[in-house]
Design an enzyme around this catalytic site. Structure first.
Site, short mmCIF file in Angstrom:
data_model
loop_
_atom_site.label_atom_id
_atom_site.label_comp_id
_atom_site.label_asym_id
_atom_site.label_seq_id
_atom_site.Cartn_x
_atom_site.Cartn_y
_atom_site.Cartn_z
N SER A 34 0.85 -1.19 0.00
CA SER A 34 0.00 0.00 0.00
C SER A 34 0.89 1.25 0.00
O SER A 34 1.70 1.42 -0.90
CB SER A 34 -0.97 -0.05 1.19
OG SER A 34 -2.01 0.87 1.05
N ASP A 79 -8.75 -4.79 -5.93
CA ASP A 79 -8.28 -3.99 -4.79
C ASP A 79 -9.11 -2.71 -4.67
O ASP A 79 -9.17 -1.91 -5.59
CB ASP A 79 -6.81 -3.64 -4.97
CG ASP A 79 -6.15 -3.18 -3.68
OD1 ASP A 79 -6.76 -2.38 -2.95
OD2 ASP A 79 -5.02 -3.62 -3.41
N HIS A 138 -7.43 -6.03 -0.49
CA HIS A 138 -6.31 -5.09 -0.55
C HIS A 138 -5.01 -5.88 -0.51
O HIS A 138 -4.62 -6.43 0.52
CB HIS A 138 -6.40 -4.13 0.63
CG HIS A 138 -5.43 -3.00 0.59
ND1 HIS A 138 -5.10 -2.33 -0.58
CD2 HIS A 138 -4.72 -2.39 1.58
CE1 HIS A 138 -4.23 -1.37 -0.29
NE2 HIS A 138 -3.98 -1.39 1.00
#
Length: 516
Positions: A229, A455, A485
């Site tokens: 991320s 995602d 995610h």
């Protein structure tokens, strides 16, 4: 994540200003910063996480004789433009490699995203998932500057944060708009009052320079890195600043470095809407009847009605708090981070339709960093501080009103919240650095860049954009057709084989490969 509504993904993370001058003083063997590269870390048994890190118990050992978690503090300059000035302590955690010493490659450093997440608490929570990587690496993570035990940013106290997160994040009239703006100003002013010394020094470029110092202190010639991320943005900025120091690296759940703040916000709204659509399709495709709707459109319409009803009248949540529209939307978004959470979303929606907001509020609390005892980690203050120090744009209510149609088109459910979230930095004490980060890294070793088609928080398109921005021969894109995610944590065998093959054996996957 931070209210009015910003989700925990780095797609809303701010962008870094990469000035050549920032390179001064961080090269090995040059100037006062060299003294810090010689520091010896005092590794000890890890204490229990403190409130800023989220609380909890000390990490449990991993299997094997060398499975004990160790913690240490590394000194780094407060201001990298003045490396001979004041220092701050950065909290580190590691577990030693489980394999033979002769097969050890080095230290594999993790950043799990946020920005604002504590790596010192996250790595041991998922340590077993990285058992294969541990056969040849010491697993290492850290609290980035401003986070957890690393000169943490603090803003409002716990009761004030309770009110902050329940505030109406989608104002419908002038009174609600004024209340939202005043609340944001008060939060930002509290951050300046309590953490003004740190706020100018929490940009992603600062964290990237910390990473290079960490690499040297840990004794590695190159940085071995696993970024997730926001950690992919941090890794990209590192690669730009130190291309010759990039070792084997993996970026998973990838931030799009080409987007400005507005574009990233719209993209994330679209990503969460896509995930909600996927959830609804999955629910109605089950053999048994979907308990929250008879069709995909019915599921989404009932959720939208729930939020409209909550905008008018909250319902009981976790006593004594009430579930508001904003809290419910945060809880729904939190459940979309992983397909494993979808059953909790179904239960939470069923419960909320019957007038009980407990499950959705528990999910929202998880997103906002609130523990069961009512204490907040510094996840949100750190997230806001890093975002606002990085992102140059400052938006007004008039800007939001102008952009609302675009956000609503991207997501009928999340669009308003994402749009109003852009005022978070408007009254921030520190100017933002740039429109978007420079991650170009000519000459760097290959970086495996993994995008997940489902995602919600870092939409799939960001992986291709990152691979392209890193440069030809550097960014190697891998696509995972999945939900949630990130990709590695899905436990998909194809993804794991690609990651293990590169990090452990140096085998670069074919660019454009698809899993499964």
């Amino acid at each position: 994540m931070p209210r009015p509504f910003r989700l925990r993904a780095a797609a809303l993370s701010a962008c870094a200003l990469l000035l050549p001058a920032l390179l001064a003083g961080c090269a090995e063997g040059d100037g006062p910063a060299q003294d810090l590269t010689r520091q010896k870390l005092d590794w000890k048994a890890c204490p229990a996480p403190d409130e800023a890190q989220g609380g909890g118990a000390s990490p449990s050992p991993l299997p094997g004789a060398r499975g004990r978690w160790e913690c240490a503090t590394m000194k780094a300059p407060l201001d990298w433009d003045d490396p001979d000035g004041d220092t701050i302590g950065l909290a580190l955690i590691r577990v030693r490699s489980s394999g033979p010493e002769g097969e050890r490659i080095g230290s594999l450093i993790f950043n799990f995203g946020g920005p604002g997440g504590s790596g010192v608490t996250t790595l041991p929570a998922f340590g077993k998932d990285y058992a294969t990587l541990r056969t040849r690496y010491d697993l290492v993570s850290f609290d980035p500057r401003g986070v957890g035990r690393s000169a943490p940013v603090t803003c409002e106290d716990d009761p004030e944060l309770d009110q902050f997160f329940q505030q109406d994040g989608t104002p419908d009239d002038n009174a609600e708009r004024t209340e939202l703006l005043d609340s944001t100003k008060e939060f930002n002013a509290a951050c300046e009052d309590n953490s003004g010394r740190v706020l100018p020094h929490v940009r992603t470029t600062d964290a990237a320079r910390d990473l290079d110092l960490m690499r040297q202190v840990l004794g590695d010639d190159k940085l071995y890195y696993f970024g997730i991320s926001y950690g992919t943005e941090l890794g990209g900025v590192y690669a730009h600043l130190f291309p010759d120091k990039v070792g084997r690296a993996v970026f998973d759940a990838v931030v799009d470095p080409a987007l400005d703040y507005e574009q990233a916000s719209v993209g994330q709204a679209r990503g969460f809407q896509r995930a909600l659509d996927n959830y609804a399709e999955d629910c109605v495709s089950q053999v048994e009847e979907c308990p929250v709707g008879d069709s995909v459109e019915d599921v989404k319409n009932r959720i939208a009605k729930l939020l409209r009803d909550l905008d008018r009248q909250s319902i009981p949540g976790v006593f004594p708090r009430q579930l508001t529209e904003t809290m419910a939307t945060s809880g729904i978004a939190q459940a979309l981070y992983s397909k494993d959470f979808w059953p909790f979303l179904t239960d939470g929606l069923e419960q909320a339709y019957d007038g009980d907001g407990t499950i959705l509020m528990v999910l929202a609390d998880s997103m906002n960093g609130r523990s069961e005892n009512g204490e907040y980690s510094n996840l949100v203050p750190a997230n806001v501080a890093i975002n606002c120090a990085d992102a140059k744009p400052r938006y007004t209510p008039a800007d939001v009103e102008r952009l609302l149609p675009e956000f609503r088109e991207a997501s009928p459910l999340f669009g308003d919240f994402m749009a109003w979230g852009m005022i978070t930095c408007t009254d921030w004490a520190v100017p933002g650095a740039a429109d978007h980060p420079d991650v170009s890294a000519p000459g760097a070793d290959p970086i495996l860049v993994i995008g997940n088609t489902g995602d919600p928080a870092t939409p799939y398109e960001g992986a291709r954009s990152m691979a392209k921005a890193l440069g030809e021969g550097v960014g190697v894109e891998l696509t995972y057709n999945g939900q949630g995610h990130g990709a590695y944590n899905s436990e998909d065998r194809c993804v794991r084989n690609a990651v293990h093959g590169y990090l452990l054996d140096g085998k670069v996957p074919e660019a454009g490969a698809v899993c499964p």
